[in-house]
Design a protein around this motif. Sequence first.
Motif, PDB file in Angstrom:
ATOM      1  N   LEU A   1      -3.331   7.777  -8.843  1.00 40.24           N
ATOM      2  CA  LEU A   1      -2.742   6.418  -9.307  1.00 40.24           C
ATOM      3  C   LEU A   1      -1.870   6.230  -8.485  1.00 40.24           C
ATOM      4  O   LEU A   1      -0.759   6.762  -8.000  1.00 40.24           O
ATOM      5  CB  LEU A   1      -2.150   6.860 -10.656  1.00 40.24           C
ATOM      6  CG  LEU A   1      -3.265   7.246 -11.709  1.00 40.24           C
ATOM      7  CD1 LEU A   1      -2.653   7.317 -12.996  1.00 40.24           C
ATOM      8  CD2 LEU A   1      -4.410   6.289 -11.865  1.00 40.24           C
ATOM      9  N   VAL A   2      -1.895   4.628  -8.329  1.00 37.93           N
ATOM     10  CA  VAL A   2      -0.865   3.885  -7.406  1.00 37.93           C
ATOM     11  C   VAL A   2      -0.748   2.454  -8.292  1.00 37.93           C
ATOM     12  O   VAL A   2      -1.486   2.017  -9.105  1.00 37.93           O
ATOM     13  CB  VAL A   2      -1.245   3.655  -6.096  1.00 37.93           C
ATOM     14  CG1 VAL A   2      -1.392   5.049  -5.267  1.00 37.93           C
ATOM     15  CG2 VAL A   2      -2.512   2.693  -5.971  1.00 37.93           C
ATOM     16  N   GLU A   3       0.383   1.774  -8.220  1.00 41.53           N
ATOM     17  CA  GLU A   3       0.648   0.854  -8.801  1.00 41.53           C
ATOM     18  C   GLU A   3       0.024  -0.332  -7.938  1.00 41.53           C
ATOM     19  O   GLU A   3      -0.139  -0.089  -6.803  1.00 41.53           O
ATOM     20  CB  GLU A   3       2.341   0.593  -9.122  1.00 41.53           C
ATOM     21  CG  GLU A   3       2.636   1.564  -9.821  1.00 41.53           C
ATOM     22  CD  GLU A   3       4.236   1.288 -10.055  1.00 41.53           C
ATOM     23  OE1 GLU A   3       4.911   0.315  -9.411  1.00 41.53           O
ATOM     24  OE2 GLU A   3       4.923   1.753 -11.021  1.00 41.53           O
TER      25      GLU A   3
ATOM     26  N   PRO B   1       6.571   2.949  -2.177  1.00 42.56           N
ATOM     27  CA  PRO B   1       5.694   3.155  -1.202  1.00 42.56           C
ATOM     28  C   PRO B   1       4.252   3.392  -1.903  1.00 42.56           C
ATOM     29  O   PRO B   1       3.347   3.324  -1.162  1.00 42.56           O
ATOM     30  CB  PRO B   1       6.156   4.342  -0.373  1.00 42.56           C
ATOM     31  CG  PRO B   1       7.169   4.828  -1.249  1.00 42.56           C
ATOM     32  CD  PRO B   1       7.903   3.814  -1.970  1.00 42.56           C
ATOM     33  N   SER B   2       4.600   3.730  -3.059  1.00 39.28           N
ATOM     34  CA  SER B   2       2.925   4.337  -3.710  1.00 39.28           C
ATOM     35  C   SER B   2       2.570   2.994  -4.359  1.00 39.28           C
ATOM     36  O   SER B   2       1.636   2.981  -5.422  1.00 39.28           O
ATOM     37  CB  SER B   2       3.292   5.457  -4.742  1.00 39.28           C
ATOM     38  OG  SER B   2       4.388   4.714  -5.861  1.00 39.28           O
ATOM     39  N   SER B   3       2.948   1.828  -4.064  1.00 40.14           N
ATOM     40  CA  SER B   3       2.199   0.579  -4.565  1.00 40.14           C
ATOM     41  C   SER B   3       1.502  -0.406  -3.410  1.00 40.14           C
ATOM     42  O   SER B   3       1.864  -0.118  -2.271  1.00 40.14           O
ATOM     43  CB  SER B   3       3.457  -0.627  -4.951  1.00 40.14           C
ATOM     44  OG  SER B   3       4.021   0.367  -6.284  1.00 40.14           O
ATOM     45  N   LEU B   4       0.586  -0.797  -3.911  1.00 38.35           N
ATOM     46  CA  LEU B   4      -0.191  -1.550  -3.190  1.00 38.35           C
ATOM     47  C   LEU B   4       0.389  -3.367  -3.494  1.00 38.35           C
ATOM     48  O   LEU B   4       0.636  -3.492  -4.478  1.00 38.35           O
ATOM     49  CB  LEU B   4      -1.698  -1.760  -3.447  1.00 38.35           C
ATOM     50  CG  LEU B   4      -2.492  -0.511  -2.980  1.00 38.35           C
ATOM     51  CD1 LEU B   4      -3.933  -0.682  -3.711  1.00 38.35           C
ATOM     52  CD2 LEU B   4      -2.506  -0.569  -1.330  1.00 38.35           C
ATOM     53  N   LYS B   5       0.261  -3.917  -2.373  1.00 33.57           N
ATOM     54  CA  LYS B   5       0.682  -5.473  -2.766  1.00 33.57           C
ATOM     55  C   LYS B   5      -0.303  -6.471  -2.078  1.00 33.57           C
ATOM     56  O   LYS B   5      -0.767  -6.364  -1.050  1.00 33.57           O
ATOM     57  CB  LYS B   5       2.065  -5.551  -2.050  1.00 33.57           C
ATOM     58  CG  LYS B   5       2.785  -7.041  -2.599  1.00 33.57           C
ATOM     59  CD  LYS B   5       4.243  -7.232  -1.876  1.00 33.57           C
ATOM     60  CE  LYS B   5       4.784  -8.674  -2.333  1.00 33.57           C
ATOM     61  NZ  LYS B   5       6.040  -8.914  -1.710  1.00 33.57           N
TER      62      LYS B   5
ATOM     63  N   GLU C   1      -7.600  -7.390   0.891  1.00 33.40           N
ATOM     64  CA  GLU C   1      -6.792  -8.207   0.002  1.00 33.40           C
ATOM     65  C   GLU C   1      -5.431  -7.636  -0.015  1.00 33.40           C
ATOM     66  O   GLU C   1      -4.482  -8.492  -0.742  1.00 33.40           O
ATOM     67  CB  GLU C   1      -7.401  -8.129  -1.420  1.00 33.40           C
ATOM     68  CG  GLU C   1      -8.892  -8.956  -1.525  1.00 33.40           C
ATOM     69  CD  GLU C   1      -9.336  -8.809  -3.021  1.00 33.40           C
ATOM     70  OE1 GLU C   1     -10.164  -9.778  -3.437  1.00 33.40           O
ATOM     71  OE2 GLU C   1      -9.107  -8.248  -3.771  1.00 33.40           O
ATOM     72  N   VAL C   2      -5.147  -6.588   0.715  1.00 40.12           N
ATOM     73  CA  VAL C   2      -3.845  -6.154   0.478  1.00 40.12           C
ATOM     74  C   VAL C   2      -3.019  -6.039   1.943  1.00 40.12           C
ATOM     75  O   VAL C   2      -3.743  -6.011   2.893  1.00 40.12           O
ATOM     76  CB  VAL C   2      -3.932  -4.505   0.020  1.00 40.12           C
ATOM     77  CG1 VAL C   2      -4.397  -4.322  -1.578  1.00 40.12           C
ATOM     78  CG2 VAL C   2      -4.469  -3.751   0.885  1.00 40.12           C
TER      79      VAL C   2
END
Length: 388
Positions: free
Chosen positions: A41-43, A4-8, A28-29
């Motif tokens: 910070l996030v991935e 959940p702490s990631s952007l795709k 873009e996400v």
Amino acid sequence: MVPPSSLKLKPNIRARAAHGHPWIFANEVEALLPAEHDGELVEARDRNGRFLGVGIYNSRSQIVWRRLSRERVALDAAYIRTAVERAVARRAEEPARRLIWSESDDLPGLVVDQFGDTLVVQIQTLALEKRAGIVSDVLAELLKPAEIIFRNDAPIRRLEGLPQEVHTRSGGEWEPRWMRIGGFEYWLDLQHGQKTGFYLDQRVQHGVVAKHAAGRRVLDAFCNQGAFALHAARAGANEVLGLDSAEDAVAAARRNAERNGVKAEFQVANVFDWFNDPARAVEPMWDLIILDPPPFAKSRSALEGALRGYKEINLRAMQRLAAGGVLATYTCSHHMQDAELRGVLAEAAADAKRKVRVLEWAHQPPDHPVLATMSESEYLRGYLLQLD
């Protein structure tokens, strides 16, 4: 499964981040993260789930993610200290220099200029703002400045949802004073002057242009504190005139000329209006003209109008140059690429009916490093041209 702490990235978007650029935009996400991640910070992962790196996140900004590292790191005191040490090690020893240049030095949104024993800091991202105390402590520990001035008054901070403010580490006032840069003394107000107090990015060009000044009539348009004019005067120019629309800039330029014992005149004027004044037609031609305007294109949407402005001002300058004269022309907008600048100059030359040869290409100095994968890190470009 993406945590959940990631952007795709969206599957049908050609995001530059998938090809090395350090930014991801909100459109873009697939989905934004909750506001609790702002400033942390996030991935980020591409549309196939491949890891792109860790970066600072802010849902309130159009640029929601700025890569910090391609590896999993923490944005803590140890990371900031190491990044600052590396940035300083890459710089030549100079009394006035840029020490940290944002993404180019792995600290997105942090800009640090050094003027002798004083550091001027700009923080432009929420993540670094939340760690401003760490930044201040690390800079004080490693560089031992007499003072650190936080010039957190850039309009770009509003895009991150940040307030505008100016303060010093000590809490006291930094008194304006004379400081030596490039062989000249300038009266600098680092706490309340423009930007970080002086445009360090042009200090190499001052000397480059001055090589063409001896025995010539020199016009320094958009002169600011008069640096180009002062260098030209000391290099042996017969006559030097500086123009700027800001009365305080012209006053500073006059003060600097007097302090350094060089002869140059300065006038408050709108440069466009000054060139278009019919009185110019009966005046002697100039031998060297410097055009160093503020950024006309502060956004991509403003580029079309900016191109017209750049063409107009370069055309007027070309029309006022004597045969064999030199035009030193610059743009400091990262939205304007070299091909666009070259096109503008070609159109101006055609309209002026002048043959124009390139003497030198101009670029920002090494302490403002450019990332090959980030065109926005390159913003200063220009040409020295000779006209037949």
